[in-house]
Design a protein around this motif. Structure first.
Motif, PDB file in Angstrom:
ATOM      1  N   ASN A  59      30.657 -35.407 -11.481  1.00 37.78           N
ATOM      2  CA  ASN A  59      29.311 -35.661 -11.617  1.00 37.78           C
ATOM      3  C   ASN A  59      28.864 -35.172 -12.981  1.00 37.78           C
ATOM      4  OD1 ASN A  59      26.595 -35.418 -11.402  1.00 37.78           O
ATOM      5  ND2 ASN A  59      26.250 -34.457  -9.500  1.00 37.78           N
ATOM      6  N   LEU A  60      28.333 -36.266 -13.697  1.00 45.28           N
ATOM      7  CA  LEU A  60      28.317 -36.084 -15.170  1.00 45.28           C
ATOM      8  C   LEU A  60      26.886 -34.971 -15.407  1.00 45.28           C
ATOM      9  CD1 LEU A  60      29.294 -39.387 -16.721  1.00 45.28           C
ATOM     10  CD2 LEU A  60      30.606 -37.580 -16.573  1.00 45.28           C
ATOM     11  N   GLU A  61      26.304 -34.926 -14.487  1.00 42.77           N
ATOM     12  CA  GLU A  61      25.076 -33.980 -14.588  1.00 42.77           C
ATOM     13  C   GLU A  61      25.456 -32.709 -14.380  1.00 42.77           C
ATOM     14  OE1 GLU A  61      21.413 -37.253 -13.056  1.00 42.77           O
ATOM     15  OE2 GLU A  61      22.297 -35.557 -11.824  1.00 42.77           O
ATOM     16  N   ASN A  62      26.394 -32.091 -13.857  1.00 41.24           N
ATOM     17  CA  ASN A  62      26.641 -30.848 -13.518  1.00 41.24           C
ATOM     18  C   ASN A  62      28.109 -30.378 -13.927  1.00 41.24           C
ATOM     19  OD1 ASN A  62      27.913 -31.714 -11.050  1.00 41.24           O
ATOM     20  ND2 ASN A  62      26.087 -31.256  -9.722  1.00 41.24           N
ATOM     21  N   GLY A  63      28.896 -31.422 -13.958  1.00 42.94           N
ATOM     22  CA  GLY A  63      30.525 -31.146 -14.337  1.00 42.94           C
ATOM     23  C   GLY A  63      31.163 -31.041 -12.927  1.00 42.94           C
ATOM     24  N   LYS A  64      30.698 -30.846 -11.761  1.00 45.16           N
ATOM     25  CA  LYS A  64      31.448 -30.767 -10.519  1.00 45.16           C
ATOM     26  C   LYS A  64      32.395 -32.050 -10.420  1.00 45.16           C
ATOM     27  CE  LYS A  64      28.066 -27.675  -8.433  1.00 45.16           C
ATOM     28  NZ  LYS A  64      27.124 -27.506  -7.090  1.00 45.16           N
ATOM     29  N   ASN A  65      33.449 -31.963  -9.721  1.00 51.17           N
ATOM     30  CA  ASN A  65      34.350 -32.941  -9.453  1.00 51.17           C
ATOM     31  C   ASN A  65      35.216 -32.702  -8.246  1.00 51.17           C
ATOM     32  OD1 ASN A  65      37.428 -32.051 -10.351  1.00 51.17           O
ATOM     33  ND2 ASN A  65      35.917 -31.114 -11.819  1.00 51.17           N
ATOM     34  N   GLU A  66      35.486 -33.752  -7.666  1.00 50.45           N
ATOM     35  CA  GLU A  66      36.349 -33.729  -6.387  1.00 50.45           C
ATOM     36  C   GLU A  66      37.448 -35.254  -6.275  1.00 50.45           C
ATOM     37  OE1 GLU A  66      36.714 -31.839  -3.885  1.00 50.45           O
ATOM     38  OE2 GLU A  66      35.340 -30.233  -4.956  1.00 50.45           O
ATOM     39  N   VAL A  67      38.736 -34.858  -5.948  1.00 48.66           N
ATOM     40  CA  VAL A  67      39.571 -35.870  -5.712  1.00 48.66           C
ATOM     41  C   VAL A  67      39.287 -36.627  -4.308  1.00 48.66           C
ATOM     42  CG1 VAL A  67      42.031 -36.838  -5.592  1.00 48.66           C
ATOM     43  CG2 VAL A  67      41.136 -34.751  -7.045  1.00 48.66           C
TER      44      VAL A  67
ATOM     45  N   GLY B 147      27.223 -32.172  -5.550  1.00 46.40           N
ATOM     46  CA  GLY B 147      25.903 -32.008  -5.849  1.00 46.40           C
ATOM     47  C   GLY B 147      24.817 -33.091  -5.743  1.00 46.40           C
ATOM     48  N   LEU B 148      25.217 -34.328  -5.268  1.00 51.12           N
ATOM     49  CA  LEU B 148      24.483 -35.583  -5.346  1.00 51.12           C
ATOM     50  C   LEU B 148      23.631 -35.864  -4.291  1.00 51.12           C
ATOM     51  CD1 LEU B 148      25.870 -38.113  -3.772  1.00 51.12           C
ATOM     52  CD2 LEU B 148      27.613 -37.800  -5.816  1.00 51.12           C
ATOM     53  N   LYS B 149      23.646 -34.974  -3.365  1.00 51.06           N
ATOM     54  CA  LYS B 149      22.790 -35.292  -2.027  1.00 51.06           C
ATOM     55  C   LYS B 149      21.462 -35.089  -2.328  1.00 51.06           C
ATOM     56  CE  LYS B 149      24.984 -35.043   2.444  1.00 51.06           C
ATOM     57  NZ  LYS B 149      24.933 -34.355   3.628  1.00 51.06           N
ATOM     58  N   GLU B 150      20.762 -34.284  -3.395  1.00 48.61           N
ATOM     59  CA  GLU B 150      19.464 -34.017  -3.339  1.00 48.61           C
ATOM     60  C   GLU B 150      18.830 -35.387  -3.896  1.00 48.61           C
ATOM     61  OE1 GLU B 150      16.531 -31.346  -6.097  1.00 48.61           O
ATOM     62  OE2 GLU B 150      18.496 -30.883  -6.017  1.00 48.61           O
ATOM     63  N   ASN B 151      19.610 -36.124  -4.915  1.00 49.63           N
ATOM     64  CA  ASN B 151      18.714 -37.446  -5.409  1.00 49.63           C
ATOM     65  C   ASN B 151      19.295 -38.569  -4.743  1.00 49.63           C
ATOM     66  OD1 ASN B 151      17.041 -35.895  -7.301  1.00 49.63           O
ATOM     67  ND2 ASN B 151      18.932 -35.846  -8.682  1.00 49.63           N
ATOM     68  N   GLY B 152      20.384 -38.362  -4.198  1.00 51.59           N
ATOM     69  CA  GLY B 152      21.208 -39.617  -3.177  1.00 51.59           C
ATOM     70  C   GLY B 152      22.073 -40.279  -4.241  1.00 51.59           C
ATOM     71  N   THR B 153      22.102 -40.187  -5.401  1.00 48.56           N
ATOM     72  CA  THR B 153      22.796 -40.873  -6.392  1.00 48.56           C
ATOM     73  C   THR B 153      23.046 -40.089  -7.682  1.00 48.56           C
ATOM     74  OG1 THR B 153      21.417 -42.149  -7.811  1.00 48.56           O
ATOM     75  CG2 THR B 153      22.198 -43.036  -5.665  1.00 48.56           C
ATOM     76  N   ALA B 154      24.195 -40.429  -8.428  1.00 48.31           N
ATOM     77  CA  ALA B 154      24.257 -39.479  -9.682  1.00 48.31           C
ATOM     78  C   ALA B 154      25.072 -40.073 -10.547  1.00 48.31           C
ATOM     79  CB  ALA B 154      24.901 -37.990  -9.484  1.00 48.31           C
ATOM     80  N   PRO B 155      24.935 -40.059 -12.051  1.00 40.50           N
ATOM     81  CA  PRO B 155      25.991 -40.532 -12.825  1.00 40.50           C
ATOM     82  C   PRO B 155      27.338 -39.940 -12.882  1.00 40.50           C
ATOM     83  CG  PRO B 155      24.297 -39.170 -14.028  1.00 40.50           C
ATOM     84  CD  PRO B 155      24.013 -39.269 -12.584  1.00 40.50           C
ATOM     85  N   VAL B 156      28.202 -40.640 -12.678  1.00 41.08           N
ATOM     86  CA  VAL B 156      29.645 -40.192 -12.543  1.00 41.08           C
ATOM     87  C   VAL B 156      30.817 -40.675 -13.373  1.00 41.08           C
ATOM     88  CG1 VAL B 156      29.195 -39.572 -10.256  1.00 41.08           C
ATOM     89  CG2 VAL B 156      30.380 -41.793 -10.563  1.00 41.08           C
TER      90      VAL B 156
END
Length: 217
Positions: free
Chosen positions: A149-157, A183-192
């Motif tokens: 997630n480019l907004e918060n830096g969190k990542n998952e495989v 952490g993208l559930k709040e907005n539904g989408t996120a830049p990744v």
């Protein structure tokens, strides 16, 4: 009349293969003409049972019958190769869009809605909202990739098991569990950014992707 038949024969020869024309000429064809006149043709000899103005229509009917014979025998024989070529082209196009390079890509991520829970995915397994399953339009099924997630830096495989998302600019759909972690559930989408870790190749081998080094750190 003979001149007309000769001219017609020359025109037909331009359209019909010689072997097919010989076959047609050796067949006996009977054509019902206007007012009961009948033409019986074998080879180059034409016998008119009765002189009548309907001969012109009879000649037209004869020509239509000959062309019908040709089309019913010649064209079906040509159809399978064309169909096979089209199918092969379509199959090639289907596989051509897959990205096996292992290069990273940026776009938007979304996640599976509740209506997709337990539905069959492209690899034949059921969608489990608590899994690491994900969908991509371009990565081969079985690819493991790191989604950041480019907004918060969190990542998952995640593991690519499905096709989608079919919305402009979106490059990956993740499970609800993964969406929570990113952490993208709040907005539904996120830049990744999606970095492939392991990419299955067409020959059965597996190629390390851009995310492989990050995984081993």
């Amino acid at each position: 009349m003979k001149n007309n038949l000769h001219t017609t024969e020359k025109r037909l020869l331009d359209l019909i293969p010689k072997a097919q024309w010989v076959c047609l000429k050796t067949q006996r064809v009977s054509v019902a003409m206007a007012s009961g006149s009948v033409v019986s043709e074998r080879g180059d000899h034409v016998n008119y049972t009765r002189s009548h103005p309907g001969r012109t229509r009879g000649l037209q009917a004869l020509l239509l019958l000959i062309m019908s014979c040709y089309l019913s025998t010649a064209l079906p024989a040509q159809t399978p190769p064309s169909t096979a070529a089209s199918e092969a082209s379509a199959t090639g196009a289907h596989h051509a869009h897959l990205d096996r390079s292992g290069k990273p890509r940026k776009g938007k991520a979304s996640y599976y809605g509740q209506k997709f829970y337990s539905k069959k995915m492209a690899d034949g397994t059921s969608m489990n909202p608590q899994s690491d399953s994900a969908a991509s339009k371009t990565l081969p099924l079985g690819t493991k990739a790191r989604v950041t997630n480019l907004e918060n830096g969190k990542n998952e495989v995640v593991e690519i098991r499905d096709r989608g998302p079919y919305v402009k600019d979106r490059i990956v759909d993740v499970s609800p569990k993964t969406a929570d972690k990113l952490g993208l559930k709040e907005n539904g989408t996120a830049p990744v950014e999606v970095k492939p870790v392991e990419v299955p190749q067409a020959d059965g081998s597996v190629k390390p992707g851009a995310g492989a080094a990050q995984t081993h750190q």
